[in-house]
Design an enzyme around this catalytic site. Structure first.
Site, PDB file in Angstrom:
ATOM      1  N   TYR A 119       1.413  11.144  -8.282  1.00  0.00           N
ATOM      2  CA  TYR A 119       2.058   9.873  -8.010  1.00  0.00           C
ATOM      3  C   TYR A 119       2.548   9.288  -9.334  1.00  0.00           C
ATOM      4  O   TYR A 119       1.765   9.072 -10.256  1.00  0.00           O
ATOM      5  CB  TYR A 119       1.135   8.860  -7.301  1.00  0.00           C
ATOM      6  CG  TYR A 119       1.914   7.589  -7.091  1.00  0.00           C
ATOM      7  CD1 TYR A 119       2.776   7.461  -6.004  1.00  0.00           C
ATOM      8  CD2 TYR A 119       1.879   6.566  -8.030  1.00  0.00           C
ATOM      9  CE1 TYR A 119       3.569   6.337  -5.849  1.00  0.00           C
ATOM     10  CE2 TYR A 119       2.674   5.432  -7.880  1.00  0.00           C
ATOM     11  CZ  TYR A 119       3.512   5.331  -6.789  1.00  0.00           C
ATOM     12  OH  TYR A 119       4.307   4.223  -6.659  1.00  0.00           O
ATOM     13  N   ARG A 136     -11.989  -0.664  -8.898  1.00  0.00           N
ATOM     14  CA  ARG A 136     -12.178  -2.090  -9.154  1.00  0.00           C
ATOM     15  C   ARG A 136     -11.155  -2.834  -8.300  1.00  0.00           C
ATOM     16  O   ARG A 136     -10.127  -2.259  -7.898  1.00  0.00           O
ATOM     17  CB  ARG A 136     -12.025  -2.422 -10.637  1.00  0.00           C
ATOM     18  CG  ARG A 136     -10.888  -1.961 -11.299  1.00  0.00           C
ATOM     19  CD  ARG A 136     -10.612  -2.198 -12.730  1.00  0.00           C
ATOM     20  NE  ARG A 136      -9.157  -2.303 -12.814  1.00  0.00           N
ATOM     21  CZ  ARG A 136      -8.504  -3.417 -12.955  1.00  0.00           C
ATOM     22  NH1 ARG A 136      -9.135  -4.548 -13.121  1.00  0.00           N
ATOM     23  NH2 ARG A 136      -7.188  -3.432 -12.979  1.00  0.00           N
ATOM     24  N   ARG A 191       0.310  12.251   2.185  1.00  0.00           N
ATOM     25  CA  ARG A 191       0.293  11.227   3.217  1.00  0.00           C
ATOM     26  C   ARG A 191       1.760  10.850   3.413  1.00  0.00           C
ATOM     27  O   ARG A 191       2.523  10.748   2.435  1.00  0.00           O
ATOM     28  CB  ARG A 191      -0.522  10.037   2.693  1.00  0.00           C
ATOM     29  CG  ARG A 191      -0.870   9.039   3.719  1.00  0.00           C
ATOM     30  CD  ARG A 191      -2.185   9.305   4.422  1.00  0.00           C
ATOM     31  NE  ARG A 191      -2.357   8.282   5.427  1.00  0.00           N
ATOM     32  CZ  ARG A 191      -2.460   8.498   6.732  1.00  0.00           C
ATOM     33  NH1 ARG A 191      -2.479   9.714   7.208  1.00  0.00           N
ATOM     34  NH2 ARG A 191      -2.583   7.491   7.569  1.00  0.00           N
ATOM     35  N   ARG A 194       3.077  -3.044   6.626  1.00  0.00           N
ATOM     36  CA  ARG A 194       3.817  -4.179   6.059  1.00  0.00           C
ATOM     37  C   ARG A 194       5.230  -4.266   6.625  1.00  0.00           C
ATOM     38  O   ARG A 194       5.747  -3.285   7.174  1.00  0.00           O
ATOM     39  CB  ARG A 194       3.846  -4.116   4.528  1.00  0.00           C
ATOM     40  CG  ARG A 194       4.185  -2.757   3.951  1.00  0.00           C
ATOM     41  CD  ARG A 194       4.054  -2.792   2.440  1.00  0.00           C
ATOM     42  NE  ARG A 194       4.813  -1.688   1.838  1.00  0.00           N
ATOM     43  CZ  ARG A 194       5.109  -1.597   0.561  1.00  0.00           C
ATOM     44  NH1 ARG A 194       4.736  -2.541  -0.282  1.00  0.00           N
ATOM     45  NH2 ARG A 194       5.793  -0.572   0.100  1.00  0.00           N
ATOM     46  N   ASP A 219       4.892   6.073 -10.926  1.00  0.00           N
ATOM     47  CA  ASP A 219       5.757   4.914 -10.760  1.00  0.00           C
ATOM     48  C   ASP A 219       7.090   5.234 -11.439  1.00  0.00           C
ATOM     49  O   ASP A 219       7.174   6.175 -12.239  1.00  0.00           O
ATOM     50  CB  ASP A 219       5.118   3.679 -11.416  1.00  0.00           C
ATOM     51  CG  ASP A 219       4.290   2.880 -10.415  1.00  0.00           C
ATOM     52  OD1 ASP A 219       4.586   2.942  -9.204  1.00  0.00           O
ATOM     53  OD2 ASP A 219       3.354   2.192 -10.856  1.00  0.00           O
ATOM     54  N   GLU A 225       6.677  -0.569   8.081  1.00  0.00           N
ATOM     55  CA  GLU A 225       6.202   0.654   7.420  1.00  0.00           C
ATOM     56  C   GLU A 225       4.928   1.150   8.115  1.00  0.00           C
ATOM     57  O   GLU A 225       3.927   0.436   8.146  1.00  0.00           O
ATOM     58  CB  GLU A 225       5.914   0.292   5.960  1.00  0.00           C
ATOM     59  CG  GLU A 225       5.854   1.458   5.031  1.00  0.00           C
ATOM     60  CD  GLU A 225       5.792   0.985   3.568  1.00  0.00           C
ATOM     61  OE1 GLU A 225       6.726   0.288   3.117  1.00  0.00           O
ATOM     62  OE2 GLU A 225       4.807   1.310   2.908  1.00  0.00           O
ATOM     63  N   ARG A 251      -8.301 -12.658  -9.623  1.00  0.00           N
ATOM     64  CA  ARG A 251      -7.793 -13.554 -10.671  1.00  0.00           C
ATOM     65  C   ARG A 251      -8.248 -14.971 -10.410  1.00  0.00           C
ATOM     66  O   ARG A 251      -8.055 -15.471  -9.307  1.00  0.00           O
ATOM     67  CB  ARG A 251      -6.272 -13.564 -10.570  1.00  0.00           C
ATOM     68  CG  ARG A 251      -5.590 -12.890 -11.685  1.00  0.00           C
ATOM     69  CD  ARG A 251      -4.108 -13.048 -11.502  1.00  0.00           C
ATOM     70  NE  ARG A 251      -3.469 -11.770 -11.736  1.00  0.00           N
ATOM     71  CZ  ARG A 251      -2.271 -11.460 -11.297  1.00  0.00           C
ATOM     72  NH1 ARG A 251      -1.587 -12.324 -10.574  1.00  0.00           N
ATOM     73  NH2 ARG A 251      -1.747 -10.302 -11.565  1.00  0.00           N
TER      74      ARG A 251
HETATM   75  P1  FAD Z   1      12.286  11.987  -6.000  1.00  0.00           P
HETATM   76  O1  FAD Z   1      12.848  10.623  -6.071  1.00  0.00           O
HETATM   77  O2  FAD Z   1      11.514  12.361  -4.811  1.00  0.00           O
HETATM   78  O3  FAD Z   1      13.448  13.035  -6.260  1.00  0.00           O
HETATM   79  C1  FAD Z   1      13.352  14.403  -5.944  1.00  0.00           C
HETATM   80  C2  FAD Z   1      14.658  14.828  -5.327  1.00  0.00           C
HETATM   81  O4  FAD Z   1      14.685  16.255  -5.184  1.00  0.00           O
HETATM   82  C3  FAD Z   1      14.867  14.263  -3.919  1.00  0.00           C
HETATM   83  O5  FAD Z   1      16.104  13.605  -3.872  1.00  0.00           O
HETATM   84  C4  FAD Z   1      14.845  15.495  -3.029  1.00  0.00           C
HETATM   85  O6  FAD Z   1      15.691  15.379  -1.904  1.00  0.00           O
HETATM   86  C5  FAD Z   1      15.329  16.580  -3.975  1.00  0.00           C
HETATM   87  N1  FAD Z   1      14.918  17.925  -3.574  1.00  0.00           N
HETATM   88  C6  FAD Z   1      13.676  18.346  -3.235  1.00  0.00           C
HETATM   89  N2  FAD Z   1      13.679  19.642  -2.900  1.00  0.00           N
HETATM   90  C7  FAD Z   1      14.968  20.063  -3.031  1.00  0.00           C
HETATM   91  C8  FAD Z   1      15.619  21.308  -2.807  1.00  0.00           C
HETATM   92  N3  FAD Z   1      14.944  22.381  -2.347  1.00  0.00           N
HETATM   93  N4  FAD Z   1      16.949  21.411  -3.040  1.00  0.00           N
HETATM   94  C9  FAD Z   1      17.642  20.321  -3.475  1.00  0.00           C
HETATM   95  N5  FAD Z   1      17.076  19.122  -3.697  1.00  0.00           N
HETATM   96  C10 FAD Z   1      15.755  18.986  -3.478  1.00  0.00           C
HETATM   97  N6  FAD Z   1       7.593   3.164  -8.164  1.00  0.00           N
HETATM   98  C11 FAD Z   1       7.648   1.979  -8.816  1.00  0.00           C
HETATM   99  O7  FAD Z   1       7.746   1.958 -10.041  1.00  0.00           O
HETATM  100  N7  FAD Z   1       7.627   0.790  -8.122  1.00  0.00           N
HETATM  101  C12 FAD Z   1       7.527   0.752  -6.762  1.00  0.00           C
HETATM  102  O8  FAD Z   1       7.501  -0.334  -6.176  1.00  0.00           O
HETATM  103  C13 FAD Z   1       7.445   1.992  -6.056  1.00  0.00           C
HETATM  104  N8  FAD Z   1       7.338   2.005  -4.711  1.00  0.00           N
HETATM  105  C14 FAD Z   1       7.197   3.191  -4.066  1.00  0.00           C
HETATM  106  C15 FAD Z   1       7.048   3.174  -2.674  1.00  0.00           C
HETATM  107  C16 FAD Z   1       6.872   4.358  -1.990  1.00  0.00           C
HETATM  108  C17 FAD Z   1       6.694   4.335  -0.494  1.00  0.00           C
HETATM  109  C18 FAD Z   1       6.838   5.583  -2.699  1.00  0.00           C
HETATM  110  C19 FAD Z   1       6.586   6.887  -1.986  1.00  0.00           C
HETATM  111  C20 FAD Z   1       7.031   5.611  -4.071  1.00  0.00           C
HETATM  112  C21 FAD Z   1       7.208   4.422  -4.770  1.00  0.00           C
HETATM  113  N9  FAD Z   1       7.414   4.411  -6.145  1.00  0.00           N
HETATM  114  C22 FAD Z   1       7.488   3.211  -6.813  1.00  0.00           C
HETATM  115  C23 FAD Z   1       7.512   5.672  -6.932  1.00  0.00           C
HETATM  116  C24 FAD Z   1       8.967   6.209  -7.087  1.00  0.00           C
HETATM  117  O9  FAD Z   1       9.510   6.452  -5.813  1.00  0.00           O
HETATM  118  C25 FAD Z   1       8.939   7.504  -7.919  1.00  0.00           C
HETATM  119  O10 FAD Z   1       8.458   7.236  -9.206  1.00  0.00           O
HETATM  120  C26 FAD Z   1      10.290   8.219  -8.095  1.00  0.00           C
HETATM  121  O11 FAD Z   1      11.042   8.229  -6.931  1.00  0.00           O
HETATM  122  C27 FAD Z   1      10.061   9.654  -8.546  1.00  0.00           C
HETATM  123  O12 FAD Z   1      11.280  10.301  -8.853  1.00  0.00           O
HETATM  124  P2  FAD Z   1      11.391  11.889  -8.800  1.00  0.00           P
HETATM  125  O13 FAD Z   1      12.692  12.249  -9.387  1.00  0.00           O
HETATM  126  O14 FAD Z   1      10.162  12.485  -9.356  1.00  0.00           O
HETATM  127  O15 FAD Z   1      11.295  12.265  -7.248  1.00  0.00           O
END
Ligand code: FAD
Length: 367
Positions: free
Chosen positions: A347, A171, A248, A279, A349, A299, A175
């Site tokens: 994915y 969808r 991606r 953007r 947030d 980006e 608005r």
């Molecule tokens: P990550 O933040 O990826 O943490 C995982 C960590 O593990 C990393 O630091 C990595 O280096 C480490 N790691 C991996 N493998 C190893 C290894 N072998 N040894 C040691 N360390 C390791 N969310 C929102 O709510 N609002 C937004 O506007 C938003 N914008 C986004 C924009 C983009 C481009 C992207 C990609 C995501 C966005 N998000 C947003 C989502 C947000 O980034 C995630 O929800 C969040 O970062 C997830 O946290 P995480 O701990 O799962 O993963």
């Protein structure tokens, strides 16, 4: 054993888990592959401007518990996401709302706007959309599709809209009010002082080692703790034995400019196909910065291959099947907890990954 938990990865999942475990009297060691903590929410401070190094991050949630949780560590500002679209030099408000319709067609009332959209939808009379292009046109008509959706989506996916499946767009929120707030959530903002403040508060008093890749010496790290909380890539954990999960990727081009204000808004989307980036982010506007310089980031969506940053999981049948094989195997691990966007190939947030970590904590500590 020296620690109760070895936490691999210092993103939001790892940091929330570590914080909650410590609160319950457990000892934790956090190891992180990058040279900083915070995962993808990390910001680099460029003379007072917090630069979102891994993509613009705006916190938003409808969940009061999660909002209160993050606010217990850091106060949030009143930032409201209101992106602008630039199509061949014409500017439009997003998300699609009465301001956008006025800019597109000069219409001034919701009735006129509805009529205009319906006319366009009817004109092409698409019954069963065969691809993303037909799906979008059948929802919002040609003008919005051609100016604001087509080029942006094609850049994002690296494929023509006619070659993309219709289901990608279920969808399209339209608005009929003059409301440029991108999100519908009750709570929204940016941590005052940036996301690093939130991460630093979560990790306060916890032992951290950066520049450590868990896989370089997995045995050694495992031997230090009773249990492992793994937030890296699940396919890498199992040495890709069922195949590689696909993503991606994105390339970020950061530039510091010696001017106060480059584009007057934090987020400007470039919706024409011919401009290669999707953007431009101007980071200071997330925090109402008044510095005399600014930092912008272009980006560029990219194909992903091993070695590039994995950003967005690709949810097709092939990847689902590969993930399910890893997931089934991970269910048998007694000493490893898998969590976060990379370990769950999902994915999330920020508010969702925090909720997921808190719920895993609850299960782990039976509380
Ligand atoms: P990550 O933040 O990826 O943490 C995982 C960590 O593990 C990393 O630091 C990595 O280096 C480490 N790691 C991996 N493998 C190893 C290894 N072998 N040894 C040691 N360390 C390791 N969310 C929102 O709510 N609002 C937004 O506007 C938003 N914008 C986004 C924009 C983009 C481009 C992207 C990609 C995501 C966005 N998000 C947003 C989502 C947000 O980034 C995630 O929800 C969040 O970062 C997830 O946290 P995480 O701990 O799962 O993963």
């Amino acid at each position: 054993m020296k620690y109760d938990y070895l936490i691999v990865g210092s993103g939001l999942f790892g940091s929330v888990f570590a914080h909650e475990a410590k609160k319950r009297g457990k000892t934790c060691l956090v190891i992180e592959k990058r040279n900083h903590v915070g995962g993808n929410v990390y910001c680099e401070n460029v003379d007072g401007i917090n630069v979102h190094k891994y993509g613009a991050h705006i916190f938003h949630t409808n969940d009061k518990k999660i909002w209160d949780y993050v606010n217990s560590f850091v106060e949030f500002n009143r930032y409201t996401n209101s992106p602008i679209a630039n199509y061949k030099g014409e500017l439009y408000n997003l998300p699609f709302n009465m301001n956008t319709f006025y800019q597109l067609w000069g219409v001034k009332t919701p009735e006129e706007a509805k009529q205009k959209i319906q006319e366009q939808v009817k004109k092409l009379n698409i019954n069963k959309p065969k691809n993303l292009e037909e799906q979008a046109i059948s929802l919002v008509g040609e003008d919005i599709y051609n100016k604001l959706i087509k080029g942006y989506t094609e850049k994002q996916w690296g494929r023509k809209a006619t070659e993309l499946p219709a289901f990608i767009i279920n969808r399209l929120p339209v608005r009929f009010t003059f409301d440029n707030n991108y999100f519908n959530d009750k709570y929204q903002g940016i941590p005052i002082g940036g996301y690093n403040t939130l991460i630093d508060k979560l990790l306060e008093g916890i032992e951290i080692k950066t520049d450590i890749d868990y896989f370089k010496d997995q045995e050694k790290w495992n031997s230090l703790a009773e249990k492992v909380v793994f937030t890296g890539k699940i396919d890498e954990f199992y040495d890709y034995k069922y195949g590689k999960l696909e993503y991606r990727s994105l390339k970020f081009e950061h530039s510091r400019l010696e001017q106060e204000n480059y584009q007057g808004n934090a987020v400007v989307n470039y919706t024409e196909r011919e401009i290669p980036y999707t953007r431009i982010i101007e980071h200071k506007h997330f925090e109402f910065g008044k510095q005399s310089h600014t930092v912008i980031t272009k980006e560029y969506p990219q194909e992903w291959s091993l070695g590039k940053e994995p950003y967005y999981p690709i949810n097709n049948d092939k990847n689902k099947e590969v993930y399910n094989s890893y997931k089934a195997e991970s269910n048998n691990e007694e000493k490893v907890i898998f969590g976060g966007r990379l370990a769950e190939y999902k994915y999330y947030d920020m508010h969702q990954v925090i909720a997921s970590a808190l719920s895993r904590v609850k299960k782990e500590f039976n509380d």
